[in-house]
Write an enzyme that holds these catalytic residues in place. Structure first.
Site, PDB file in Angstrom:
ATOM      1  N   GLU A 180     -16.317 -13.050 -30.954  1.00 52.02           N
ATOM      2  CA  GLU A 180     -17.421 -12.688 -31.698  1.00 52.02           C
ATOM      3  C   GLU A 180     -17.184 -11.138 -31.903  1.00 52.02           C
ATOM      4  OE1 GLU A 180     -22.230 -13.076 -30.632  1.00 52.02           O
ATOM      5  OE2 GLU A 180     -20.687 -12.881 -28.927  1.00 52.02           O
ATOM      6  N   LYS A 197     -24.561 -18.345 -35.682  1.00 55.01           N
ATOM      7  CA  LYS A 197     -24.807 -18.319 -34.340  1.00 55.01           C
ATOM      8  C   LYS A 197     -26.505 -18.825 -34.580  1.00 55.01           C
ATOM      9  CE  LYS A 197     -25.129 -15.671 -29.952  1.00 55.01           C
ATOM     10  NZ  LYS A 197     -24.805 -14.163 -29.619  1.00 55.01           N
ATOM     11  N   CYS A 230     -20.797 -17.489 -28.168  1.00 48.90           N
ATOM     12  CA  CYS A 230     -21.215 -16.776 -27.018  1.00 48.90           C
ATOM     13  C   CYS A 230     -22.674 -17.269 -26.300  1.00 48.90           C
ATOM     14  CB  CYS A 230     -21.838 -15.219 -27.534  1.00 48.90           C
ATOM     15  SG  CYS A 230     -21.535 -14.173 -25.999  1.00 48.90           S
TER      16      CYS A 230
END
Length: 269
Positions: free
Chosen positions: A42, A108, A144
């Site tokens: 990321e 995300k 993440c």
């Protein structure tokens, strides 16, 4: 045949152009190791702690275009975290997946509004589950903080994925490494998938000073089997992890531990 993949644990800085040079070098290393895919963390475009609005570019902009050229030149698929403009003035935390036969992106879904950091102030959430196919292997994408939400990884499995890629820039702090290791192994078990978790290296291990409060990485990238065992792992510093994903092992584990078939809650009709 097993799918050979590489996880490139790097420390990116605030300059997207300099980070592209790093991606090119590491992609070539992955190609020389025989990988068919290399995943970067990321925020590969620019580290957290950087003002994201001024550097965000669309998927057809110059940064993503250069990543496509890197993938083409090396002859493998590159997955890298970048930032794209969102309609409301924020940015989107995006994974670009590009290379021979692959062209897709994932925004995300779960934003890091935790541990005193508020990602949603500057980043807009995505909403779509994304997978792609490489050499007959279906791969799901997550980023993440997504790792704290098992339903996303089960959605990958429901879509036919046997491998979930998890680029990250994990926040440091007491207990955070232990949480990273626990959560990544648990998500592999939840969905009985291979999980490839690639984080930003710890800036201190690269001789750099981390931005205050920003989640800039702790390292400890890992390739985890569908039975939850760690097959390969890096330490805190920069490194390249190369491993093989055996799809037949997923079949065997799902036959033995039928957690997907045995679900009673949240099952798709």
């Amino acid at each position: 045949m097993p799918l050979r993949i590489a996880l490139s644990q790097i420390t990116t800085g605030p300059d997207p152009a300099s980070n592209l040079a790093l991606l090119r070098r590491e992609t070539q290393r992955a190609a020389e190791a025989g990988a068919r895919l290399v995943a970067f963390p990321e925020a590969a475009m620019a580290c957290f702690g950087t003002r994201l609005g001024p550097i965000a570019e669309p998927l057809d902009g110059p940064w993503a275009t250069e990543v496509r050229q890197i993938a083409k030149d090396a002859g493998l698929v590159v997955v890298a975290g970048m930032f794209t403009p969102a309609p409301d003035g924020r940015v989107t935390n995006t994974l670009l997946a590009t290379g021979p036969g692959v062209e897709t992106s994932y925004d995300k879904i779960h934003l890091y509004d935790a541990f005193g950091f508020a990602e949603s102030k500057t980043v807009a959430p995505g909403s779509e589950v994304v997978t792609f196919d490489l050499d007959g292997v279906r791969v799901g994408l997550a980023t993440c903080y997504d790792v704290r939400f098992p339903e996303l990884f089960r959605a990958h499995a429901d879509a036919g994925a046997v491998l979930s890629l998890l680029p990250a820039s994990w926040g440091a702090g007491p207990g955070k490494r232990e949480q990273w290791e626990l959560l990544t192994r648990a998500r592999a078990l939840d969905a009985t998938v291979w999980l490839a978790a690639v984080g930003q290296a710890d800036p201190a291990a690269s001789g750099l000073t981390a931005a205050t409060f920003a989640p800039t990485g702790i390292g400890h990238s890992a390739l985890i089997g569908p039975d939850g065992t760690v097959r390969e792992r890096l330490d805190a510093g920069p490194g390249l992890l190369v491993g093989e994903v055996d799809t037949e092992e997923v079949t065997a584990v799902r036959r033995t531990v039928s957690v997907l078939a045995n679900r009673r809650l949240g099952v798709q009709p």
